[in-house]
Structures are given as structure tokens and as C-alpha cells.
Write an enzyme that holds these catalytic residues in place. Structure first.
Site, mmCIF file in Angstrom:
data_model
loop_
_atom_site.group_PDB
_atom_site.id
_atom_site.type_symbol
_atom_site.label_atom_id
_atom_site.label_comp_id
_atom_site.label_asym_id
_atom_site.label_seq_id
_atom_site.Cartn_x
_atom_site.Cartn_y
_atom_site.Cartn_z
ATOM 1 N N CYS A 151 5.379 64.328 -127.605
ATOM 2 C CA CYS A 151 4.194 63.781 -126.937
ATOM 3 C C CYS A 151 4.409 63.652 -125.436
ATOM 4 O O CYS A 151 3.454 63.709 -124.658
ATOM 5 C CB CYS A 151 3.823 62.432 -127.542
ATOM 6 S SG CYS A 151 5.179 61.250 -127.578
ATOM 7 N N HIS A 196 5.885 56.446 -127.827
ATOM 8 C CA HIS A 196 4.840 57.471 -127.847
ATOM 9 C C HIS A 196 4.138 57.506 -126.494
ATOM 10 O O HIS A 196 3.951 56.476 -125.848
ATOM 11 C CB HIS A 196 3.838 57.155 -128.950
ATOM 12 C CG HIS A 196 2.839 58.233 -129.205
ATOM 13 N ND1 HIS A 196 3.197 59.528 -129.510
ATOM 14 C CD2 HIS A 196 1.477 58.219 -129.191
ATOM 15 C CE1 HIS A 196 2.112 60.248 -129.692
ATOM 16 N NE2 HIS A 196 1.045 59.478 -129.498
#
Length: 811
Positions: free
Chosen positions: A327, A771
Site C-alpha cells: 500500500c 496501512h
């Protein structure tokens, strides 16, 4: 039958163009080299049986025309009918494809193979019993391709997986003290504070202590790790995770700094009288706590999980599939391709065909081709068509359909951009800032022959630092090129200090074990303007060597920007180190306006009346006291002067240490080369003129040519890869002029007013975990890019950003 006969006749004439791959041959069979077509795309994928590169139906002709290879293996994947539509259970473990974890069930596909001969696309099914023995070369080639593991093999899709625990070497010979400690089955408490949760039993001495303090103030008081620092007893087990299934107990190794497996845990617990078979689980393991973060406030807010988000499709709204902790890459890539410079360079001004024609034999190893492929994949809209999907929840509630997109997989790009890098070549999570700067550096190098076409220049700016000697009042200016303005966060400037103080006081008064709700927690809120002002604030430099007084004194350092970039990237230093090198994430909101004006940060260079600190050869002269003391020990003057200068004349001991560790250097006997000596080396002025034509300053061009022995291409690359050294050595700022000169002239510059274009947010306690998500302003609205999910952002969390990207406002 006639068509198959004709195909065999044509194939017979091309047998010499078919190769059988060696075991080491790179074989691509899952993704087109110049697009994101796959075996599941219309027409399938075509594997060149000579080069073993793969192409989609719309692009294989380009390869035939460029390389003349006519024989291909066509691979198609056709969906099989669904056999099981039952809703799957909610995950309870941090794993994918395992019992209790995230279900990895995917659509099943049937593979169909054929041999295709270009340019007519004549086809032969494979396997084919009608292929004569003389076609054995083709059969062996195809079989080798099908049996191989593709060069672009999928990494396991696992945005949230815990690595398999390894057996700790400390478990085999763990010392356990005969100190008579017996641990009761319940009623545990930290031996140094009142904590009754997050408790760890040291397996050497049986001491129970609380765990690390989390960045949000929860957790323990660091007593367990402090105990390790004092005793070096390596292993501890988390009380509350011990059950009859010892494999699930949370054992931590402090020297290895990770969760581990202790195969002797049963006997290690028995040493302290613990009967694990009767214990019940009362606490989350480290992995389960990490999974639980998916539903906490930060995660929900940054990902806007509590909002009904309208999905977006079409050009510029293509998502990127998570390859497993990728990510950080997806967020950065989406952000840079939102800039006009990257859109022009790799999309509008360069089509795929031209990029492919310019590429070397293997386009997968060419950054220009892969950046162009990525740009066309993201911006064309070809891979952003909506597809209908029925979620598990919707199935249970009646089968409501929703529109989704599959996105594109950046697998080939990730493999190339991370090649040879110790971190980006792995599948681990990485720091988005570090990846951004690594990517920009690679783009810069790939465009070094034509700097005017380099899109990474849009981020570059010149930082000018001024140091004023307190004793003499004389000044020194230095410049360096940067692409990110890294900002400290002054918590003292928080606008809600009173509310924070009340919250801290209330938390301190709570009873042991009493928890406050999320609504009770108050984060400091710091204006972005305070962070920018802290960058320009004066800073005292102690023990500064002044060439004016030929000694040490105090100096005052200030910084500003000599040029303003087209896109201003701000990095918020949320990750800091506390005493004892303990990492900490600042739990803080940053108030970021849509418009910022940094005009006041413009540096002015040497001012009238300022005197420059004297510099003879570009470095301070060696301290004669240090040199003489070293020479008394038997070292040569040249060695002693080098030692004094390379340790900035800080003293005899540092100089001695430097000298002893550099005596084997191949250039230790080379005489000191002064700036004057270096500038005396002759340079081909025609080559200087060539570099000036690229937009470089003459003095900078001469230095680069001297450093690269007159190689003009290497000289251009040297300028970009040694920008800081180049600036400090060759930008003449002592002439009394305010002109910036040097590299400044080849960088974009303009007004200091900017509008917020996008921001990358991070969730988690470390940049190497958690993330990343990016929000970008497109077509007058905010859009969230969360891996392959692209949607209208209803409430962009601008105060929670890690990297902010601003675009210049042109009047």
C-alpha cells in the site's frame, strides 16, 4: 482442418525462431510487458517463444514488428462456474487462507492453450496429437513455459498477515533461576506499578512486569523492556495468552525484537509452578491486537469505513491491487501520477508503442517503459470498468449487487523499482517517504541524458542555510537540493493545550484497570503554519569551527528556500525517538488549510554588509596542535592533516580514531587535494558547453566533468546524484550577489502560494507496519485511493496526513 494444416506449414518455416528455455531463463506468462493485460483479458496473453516475454492481444503485433518473432504460446483463462456461494465467517486470526483467518477463496479458471503464428494469428490447439515429430522443438518449448514458475509470480495477497513465528535460539539454553518464585494462576499485577493488564512473565527470573507503552498512551509503562535492558534476560511470555494450546501463547524475544516460538515453553512455565492446561485466555496476542486495529478510530476515519462511499471508474480512477504490504507503493504512485509533470512525461507525450520501440530487448527491465505502462494503466481508464459484485453480507441480506473494479497489479513495476534494494525488493511494509524519494531518484537517473524532460524536477527545490559565527559576525551560506520539506511538529504550539492538559489529568486520576472511552481522548492539534515556522527558526550551533578565528565558538543557523518547487511535498515528523532510542509516534492532529503561502520562507542570500567566513581550499585548515601531537606518535604530516580535517578539528582522540580506522584506505597516502588544485585540472570546454546546453551552470559542469574523467553522460548523472556536494562545492555565494546561480537555474521556481493537491495517511505504530491510504483532489472533489478501491471522499481526514502534496497556484 485446412486452417490447422496451413498453420503447420507456416510453423514449419519458423522452427529456427523457437527456443527451448534454460532453467535460468526469465519467463513471463501472467502479465503483458507493456500493458496490464493478462490471460484473463480479451484474447488472452501471448508468450514469445523466442524471448519469453508476454504481450496482450493489442500489443503482440508490436513485438512481432520490432523483433520479428512469429511464434507464440497463447494462454487464456476462462471462468469456471461458481460451485459455492455460501457466506464466509468473520475472521478471527491474522492470516489469509487459514482456518479462522481471512478467506482467500477466488474465482476458479480453466486454462486454454494454443500455438499462434503471426502476423496472421494462425492457431494450433495445445496439446495437439497431430503435431509431427519434427515440431518437437516447439512442443518442448511450450511444455517448458507451462511447467515454469513465471517471472512475475504473484506474491501472496496479504495486507494483514503475521509472519510465521520462528524458533528463538534463546529457548534452547534459556537460564532459569532457582529463586523459589511460584506464579499463581490469576491475580497478576506488575511488580513495579499498578498495571493488571498487558503483563509479561520473564521466563528467566519469573518477574511479572507490564509491557510497552503504545503511541496512544495505552498499554503498559515499559517496565518489562526496562527489566531486559537491566538484566539481559531474553524471553518473556504474555500472561493471559497462555492456554492448553501453547502454540498460541505470545512469547517475545527482546534481543530479536519480535514474537517467537519457544518449543520448551511447557517446562519453562513448570519451573515457576504454572499448569498451563488449566489457564484460560484473557488477553489478545500481539497479532490479534494488530488485527483489532482494523476497527479502531484511526483506521475507520482514514479509510472512511463508516461512510457510504460512491465508487469511481474511468480515466484517472484506476486502483492498484495490494501485492501484500504494497500500500505504501500504491499511495505514492497514485500521488505522483496526479501531477501534470508525470502525466505529460509518461502519458500525454509518450504513447505505449513509442516507449516499447525505445525499450531494450527486455522491456521489463526498462524504467521508462514500466513508468509509461503504469501511467497508461492508471490514467487511460482501460482497466477501471465497473463490475458487478455481490458481497457476503449482501448475499445474507438478499443479494444486492454493488459495482467494484479489479484494479491493476503493479507487480512488474515493483519488481523493477525494488531490484537490488535491501527493503523495496522485499514484500515487507515500507516507509512511504523513503519509497517516494527512492522512486524520484530512479526517475531522475533514467532521465539524466535529457534533464529538461525529467518530471521529478517538479518536486526539487534549493534549501539555503546561513551560519553566522557569533565571535566574528561573519557568515557562511550553503545550498543543497531536496524534494521533501521535512517538518518538526512543535507540540508547544497546539491550539488546544488546555483540553489536552485536562484529559491527561483525568487519565492520571483513573483507578488501576479503569479505561476511558475514545470520546474522552483528546489529541493535540497543531497548525501547519507552526510547523513551517519551526523550519525557519534560528538554531544555536555549539562548538562550531570558525575559520575567521581559527577556533571553536557558537554559531547561529537559519534556513530558507532559494527556490520554490512546482509541487511542495511536506513530511510531518510524527515518528520520533525518545530517551533510550525508543521509537514513538506522535499522536497529533495537524490543522492543514487548503491554501498555504510560504513566500516568507524565501532565502535572500548574501546581504550587503555581510562578510563571508574565509575559505581557502573549501575546508577548514588542519588544527596544528592536533597535527603535531599525531606526528609525535610517528605518523606522517599528510596522514595527520587528513585526520584533523576529516574530524573537523574536534580533538586529538577523534583524529586518532579516524586515522587508525583509515590507515588501510587505498588513497591514504594521496596528498590532500585543495579546491584550488582541483579547479586547476583541465576540462574540455566543448563538453562544458554541452552540459550548459542541458541547463547546468558552467562551474558545476566543470566539476562534474572532473569527477567523471570527462564523460558527459556520467557528468550529467553525477550532478543529479551528488546534488548536495555539487552545490556546497561549486555555488559561489561570496561575490556579494543575491543571484542564486548554479543548479538553482535549472530548477522550477515561482510564487510561494500553493493549494493542497493530496495527502498520504498512515495507520499504525510504525512506518514499517500498518496501512497507507492516499486522498487526492481530482475534478473539483476529493477522492480516496485505498489500494484497488477508488471512491468519492465524503470527509477527507486532512488533519491525519503523513505526507502532504501542494501544487503551486499560478496567478
Amino acid at each position: 482442418m485446412e486452417e490447422q494444416q496451413r498453420a503447420m506449414e507456416v510453423l514449419r518455416s519458423h522452427l529456427t525462431r523457437v527456443r527451448i528455455p534454460e532453467p535460468s531463463t526469465r519467463i513471463y506468462k501472467q502479465e503483458c510487458c507493456i500493458s496490464f493485460d493478462s490471460p484473463r483479458s480479451e484474447g488472452g496473453l501471448f508468450v514469445d517463444l523466442n524471448s519469453f516475454t508476454a504481450y496482450g492481444r493489442d500489443y503482440v503485433t508490436w513485438n512481432y514488428q520490432k523483433n520479428g518473432n512469429p511464434v507464440y504460446l497463447n494462454i487464456k483463462e476462462v471462468p469456471k462456474p461458481e460451485s459455492d456461494n455460501r457466506p464466509r465467517k468473520k475472521p478471527t486470526l491474522l492470516a489469509i487462507g487459514l482456518e479462522g483467518g481471512f478467506d482467500a477463496k477466488q474465482q476458479d479458471y480453466e486454462e486454454i492453450y494454443s500455438i499462434v503464428i503471426l502476423p496472421e494469428f494462425l492457431s494450433l490447439p495445445f496439446p495437439n496429437v497431430d503435431l509431427p515429430e519434427k515440431f518437437r522443438q516447439v512442443r518442448l518449448s511450450v511444455e517448458a513455459v507451462l511447467a515454469s514458475v513465471g517471472a512475475e509470480r504473484k506474491e501472496q495477497v496479504a495486507a494483514w498477515t503475521a509472519d510465521k513465528k520462528k524458533v528463538s535460539p534463546f529457548a534452547h539454553s534459556l537460564p532459569q533461576l532457582d529463586n523459589g518464585v511460584l506464579v499463581p494462576p490469576s491475580g497478576w499485577k506488575c511488580s513495579k506499578c499498578e498495571k493488571t493488564e498487558n503483563l509479561w512473565l520473564n521466563l528467566t527470573d519469573g518477574v511479572i512486569l507490564c509491557g510497552r507503552r503504545n503511541w496512544d498512551g495505552t498499554g503498559g509503562n515499559n517496565h518489562a523492556v526496562e527489566h531486559f535492558n537491566a538484566t539481559n534476560y531474553p524471553l518473556a511470555v504474555k500472561l493471559g495468552t497462555i492456554t492448553s494450546d501453547l502454540e498460541n501463547a505470545d512469547v517475545y524475544s527482546y534481543p530479536e525484537d519480535e514474537t517467537v516460538e519457544d518449543p520448551f515453553l511447557a517446562q519453562h512455565l513448570a519451573h515457576f509452578g504454572i499448569d498451563f492446561s488449566s489457564l484460560k485466555k484473557t488477553e489478545m496476542t500481539t497479532a490479534e491486537r494488530e488485527l483489532d486495529q482494523n476497527v479502531n478510530f484511526d483506521w475507520n476515519r482514514i479509510q472512511e469505513n463508516d461512510k457510504h462511499l460512491e465508487p469511481l471508474f474511468g480515466p484517472g480512477y484506476t486502483g492498484l491491487i495490494n501485492l501484500g504490504n504494497s500500500c505504501y507503493l500504491a499511495s505514492v504512485v497514485q500521488m505522483i501520477f496526479a501531477t501534470r509533470d508525470f502525466q505529460l512525461r509518461y502519458y500525454e507525450n509518450l504513447n505505449l508503442d513509442d516507449a516499447f520501440q525505445l525499450a531494450p530487448a527486455d522491456p521489463t527491465l526498462d524504467l521508462n517503459t514500466q513508468m509509461t505502462k503504469l501511467a497508461h494503466g492508471l490514467l487511460s481508464g482501460k482497466y477501471s470498468a465497473p463490475e458487478k459484485q455481490v458481497s457476503e453480507k449482501d448475499v445474507a441480506e438478499g443479494g444486492t449487487e454493488k459495482l467494484v473494479q479489479n484494479g491493476i497489479s503493479p507487480r512488474m513495476f515493483k519488481s523493477l523499482i525494488g531490484a537490488g534494494h535491501p527493503e523495496f525488493a522485499t514484500s515487507r511494509q515500507q516507509d512511504a517517504l523513503e519509497f517516494f524519494q527512492h522512486l524520484i531518484e530512479q526517475v531522475e537517473r533514467s532521465n539524466s541524458a535529457n534533464p529538461s524532460e525529467d518530471p521529478s524536477r517538479c518536486f526539487n527545490f534549493v534549501v539555503e542555510e546561513k551560519i553566522m559565527c557569533s565571535a566574528s559576525g561573519k557568515v557562511k551560506y550553503t545550498k543543497k537540493i531536496d524534494n521533501v520539506l521535512s517538518l518538526n511538529i512543535p507540540l508547544s504550539a497546539a491550539v488546544n493545550k488546555g483540553e489536552v492538559a485536562i484529559m491527561e489529568k483525568t487519565k492520571a486520576q483513573k483507578l488501576p484497570g479503569e479505561k476511558g472511552g475514545k470520546e474522552d481522548y483528546v489529541r493535540p492539534r497543531v497548525p501547519l503554519s507552526a510547523c513551517l515556522e519551526s523550519f525557519c527558526a534560528s538554531e544555536a550551533v555549539q562548538d562550531f569551527y570558525s575559520s575567521a578565528i581559527r577556533g571553536r565558538t557558537t554559531a547561529i543557523k537559519t534556513a530558507g528556500l532559494a527556490t520554490f518547487p512546482e509541487y511542495l511535498v511536506l513530511h510531518m515528523r510524527k515518528f520520533t525517538l525518545e530517551a533510550g532510542w525508543v521509537p514513538k509516534k506522535l499522536d497529533v492532529f495537524i490543522d492543514v488549510p487548503d491554501i498555504v503561502d510560504i513566500s516568507y520562507m524565501r532565502s535572500k542570500g548574501l546581504q550587503p554588509g555581510e562578510e563571508v567566513l574565509p575559505e581557502t581550499d573549501g575546508s577548514p585548515a588542519a588544527d596544528e596542535m592536533i597535527v603535531s601531537k599525531l606526528m609525535e606518535m610517528g605518523f606522517s604530516r599528510n596522514h595527520c592533516e587528513k585526520a584533523a580535517i576529516n574530524t573537523s578539528n574536534t580533538g586529538l582522540e577523534p583524529a586518532m580514531n579516524w586515522l587508525l580506522s583509515h590507515l588501510d584506505d587505498p588513497d591514504i597516502d594521496t596528498p590532500l587535494i585543495t579546491k584550488t588544485d582541483q579547479n586547476a585540472q583541465p576540462v574540455d570546454e566543448d563538453l562544458v558547453t554541452t552540459l550548459i546546453g542541458f541547463g547546468f551552470h558552467g562551474n558545476l559542469a566543470r566539476k562534474a566533468l572532473r569527477e567523471t574523467n570527462g564523460d558527459v553522460e556520467r557528468a550529467a548523472e553525477w550532478i543529479f546524484s551528488h546534488s548536495e556536494e555539487a552545490n556546497s562545492a561549486d555555488m559561489d555565494i561570496s561575490s556579494g550577489s543575491n543571484a542564486t546561480g548554479g543548479v538553482d537555474k535549472v530548477l522550477p521556481d515561482g510564487p510561494g502560494k500553493y493549494k493542497l493537491l493530496g495527502f498520504v495517511s498512515h495507520m499504525g505504530t510504525s512506518t514499517q507496519s500498518g496501512h497507507y491510504v492516499v486522498h487526492i483532489r481530482k475534478d473539483g472533489r476529493w477522492v480516496i485511493f485505498n489500494d484497488c478501491k477508488v471512491a468519492v471522499s465524503s470527509d477527507p481526514p486532512k488533519d491525519m496526513g503523513y505526507l502532504y502534496f501542494f501544487q503551486r497556484i499560478h496567478s
